[in-house]
Design a protein around this motif. Structure first.
Motif, PDB file in Angstrom:
ATOM      1  N   CYS A  60       1.666  -1.146  -0.016  1.00 51.16           N
ATOM      2  CA  CYS A  60       0.053   0.267  -0.035  1.00 51.16           C
ATOM      3  C   CYS A  60       0.915   1.246  -0.096  1.00 51.16           C
ATOM      4  N   GLY A  61       1.785   1.231  -0.791  1.00 53.14           N
ATOM      5  CA  GLY A  61       2.604   2.300  -0.613  1.00 53.14           C
ATOM      6  C   GLY A  61       3.883   2.175  -0.034  1.00 53.14           C
ATOM      7  N   GLU A  62       3.802   3.661   1.287  1.00 58.47           N
ATOM      8  CA  GLU A  62       4.491   3.559   2.426  1.00 58.47           C
ATOM      9  C   GLU A  62       3.971   1.925   3.942  1.00 58.47           C
ATOM     10  N   ILE A  63       3.459   1.551   2.919  1.00 58.27           N
ATOM     11  CA  ILE A  63       2.730   0.826   4.354  1.00 58.27           C
ATOM     12  C   ILE A  63       2.397  -0.684   4.036  1.00 58.27           C
ATOM     13  N   LEU A  64       3.181  -2.325   4.405  1.00 59.99           N
ATOM     14  CA  LEU A  64       2.111  -2.990   3.716  1.00 59.99           C
ATOM     15  C   LEU A  64       1.582  -3.155   4.753  1.00 59.99           C
ATOM     16  N   GLU A  65       0.433  -4.429   4.062  1.00 62.55           N
ATOM     17  CA  GLU A  65      -0.457  -4.980   5.218  1.00 62.55           C
ATOM     18  C   GLU A  65      -0.562  -6.599   4.654  1.00 62.55           C
ATOM     19  N   TYR A 142      -5.677 -11.190  12.687  1.00 62.14           N
ATOM     20  CA  TYR A 142      -5.981 -11.195  11.241  1.00 62.14           C
ATOM     21  C   TYR A 142      -4.877 -10.817  10.254  1.00 62.14           C
ATOM     22  N   ALA A 143      -4.356  -9.493  11.016  1.00 60.63           N
ATOM     23  CA  ALA A 143      -3.463  -8.841   9.750  1.00 60.63           C
ATOM     24  C   ALA A 143      -2.794  -7.477  10.453  1.00 60.63           C
ATOM     25  N   ILE A 144      -1.539  -7.016   9.975  1.00 57.51           N
ATOM     26  CA  ILE A 144      -0.377  -6.082  10.487  1.00 57.51           C
ATOM     27  C   ILE A 144      -0.315  -5.557   8.738  1.00 57.51           C
ATOM     28  N   ARG A 145      -0.101  -4.015   9.673  1.00 60.40           N
ATOM     29  CA  ARG A 145       0.046  -3.365   8.746  1.00 60.40           C
ATOM     30  C   ARG A 145       1.198  -2.737   9.712  1.00 60.40           C
ATOM     31  N   LEU A 146       2.813  -2.576   8.232  1.00 63.66           N
ATOM     32  CA  LEU A 146       4.278  -2.104   9.009  1.00 63.66           C
ATOM     33  C   LEU A 146       4.257  -1.597   8.054  1.00 63.66           C
ATOM     34  N   LYS A 147       5.281  -0.337   8.595  1.00 65.08           N
ATOM     35  CA  LYS A 147       5.743   0.789   8.089  1.00 65.08           C
ATOM     36  C   LYS A 147       6.795   0.387   6.870  1.00 65.08           C
ATOM     37  N   THR A 148       6.892   0.914   6.066  1.00 60.79           N
ATOM     38  CA  THR A 148       8.462   0.754   5.134  1.00 60.79           C
ATOM     39  C   THR A 148       9.600   2.278   4.887  1.00 60.79           C
ATOM     40  N   ASN A 149      10.395   2.443   6.034  1.00 60.68           N
ATOM     41  CA  ASN A 149      11.247   3.508   5.103  1.00 60.68           C
ATOM     42  C   ASN A 149      12.518   3.152   5.361  1.00 60.68           C
ATOM     43  N   ASP A 150      12.557   1.560   4.431  1.00 60.32           N
ATOM     44  CA  ASP A 150      14.835   1.819   4.433  1.00 60.32           C
ATOM     45  C   ASP A 150      14.249   0.814   3.185  1.00 60.32           C
ATOM     46  N   ILE A 151      16.558   0.205   2.450  1.00 56.36           N
ATOM     47  CA  ILE A 151      16.502  -0.135   1.813  1.00 56.36           C
ATOM     48  C   ILE A 151      16.554  -1.581   2.380  1.00 56.36           C
ATOM     49  N   PHE A 152      16.997  -2.795   1.602  1.00 56.31           N
ATOM     50  CA  PHE A 152      17.402  -4.134   1.920  1.00 56.31           C
ATOM     51  C   PHE A 152      18.760  -3.754   2.820  1.00 56.31           C
TER      52      PHE A 152
END
Length: 250
Positions: A60-65, A142-152
């Motif tokens: 979902c862009g900056e968020i992964l569900e 049932y689900a988790i929303r995770l923030k993404t703000n870094d590279i592998f």
């Protein structure tokens, strides 16, 4: 469905139990077994497992569900493929994302709580409170929303791989106890002389004393004996009460 926990759980201990499959988001009173990676189970009732509809990853862009039944390794592979950083520790941390979230699993200071935006518990998105290897979540995730703000990061991945190399191999549920503030649980157990202690088919690892290994068809009672022994001996000698990291269901 019928699950034989002596084959299903990571420690390979437990009875044959009837487990309900949950395919819809509903409030319920079942204990969700996940993939039983940090679970010591005997023959309890009222068990359930999430159905496959809760195994998904939505960007979902900056968020992964992420669905709660998504495995840690599947999510790690997704983050690696899509150059998303911060989740490298999941490569070496077995389990489903629901269980990992509920217990705030991690390696050292790297833990899932650092990335959580919200969690779907019993159909409602909430912002739980997290502490070391714990959360205040009481319902079904049932689900988790995770923030993404870094590279592998290959450097972080190699660091976690090196940390895991120091841990014993064999059937186990990972750490027996949480590390008390200012102490190492493994070091305390070793100092009371229990490193390598055997009961039936279970053993306190002679590599890392905070791991219990099922080396020869250990029973639930074998494992419980060693867990209680370690807690009692550490408390008697150091006045430190060890808190379980493993979840025990009798």
């Amino acid at each position: 469905m019928i699950i034989d926990f002596s084959k299903y759980s990571s420690v390979k201990i437990g009875g044959i139990c009837d487990v309900k499959i949950i395919n819809e988001v509903v409030q319920n009173d079942y204990f969700i077994v996940g993939n039983a990676s940090n679970l010591l189970i005997n023959n309890p009732k009222n068990l359930a497992i999430l159905g496959d509809k809760f195994d998904y990853i939505n960007n979902c862009g900056e968020i992964l569900e992420v669905g709660a039944k998504t495995s840690s390794y599947k999510f790690f592979e997704y983050s690696k493929k899509n150059n998303i950083g911060g989740f490298e520790f999941l490569c070496h941390l077995p389990g489903f994302l629901g269980g990992i979230t509920k217990m705030n699993a991690g390696m050292k200071e790297f833990e899932i709580a650092n990335f959580i935006e919200s969690v779907n518990v019993d159909g409602k998105w909430i912002k739980p409170n997290f502490t070391y290897r714990n959360s205040d979540i009481t319902g079904t995730i049932y689900a988790i929303r995770l923030k993404t703000n870094d590279i592998f990061s290959i450097q972080r991945l190699n660091m976690f791989k090196k940390m895991r190399e120091n841990q014993p191999k064999g059937a186990s549920f990972g750490s027996i106890f949480k590390n008390p503030q200012g102490f190492s649980a493994g070091a305390l157990i070793e100092k009371v002389g229990l490193k390598g202690r055997v009961k039936g088919g279970a053993k306190i690892s002679d590599i890392h004393a905070n791991f219990l290994i099922n080396f020869n068809k250990a029973t639930f009672n074998d494992a419980i004996y060693l867990i209680n022994l370690a807690r009692d001996e550490v408390f008697k000698k150091f006045n430190v009460l060890l808190d379980n990291e493993v979840i025990i269901k009798e």
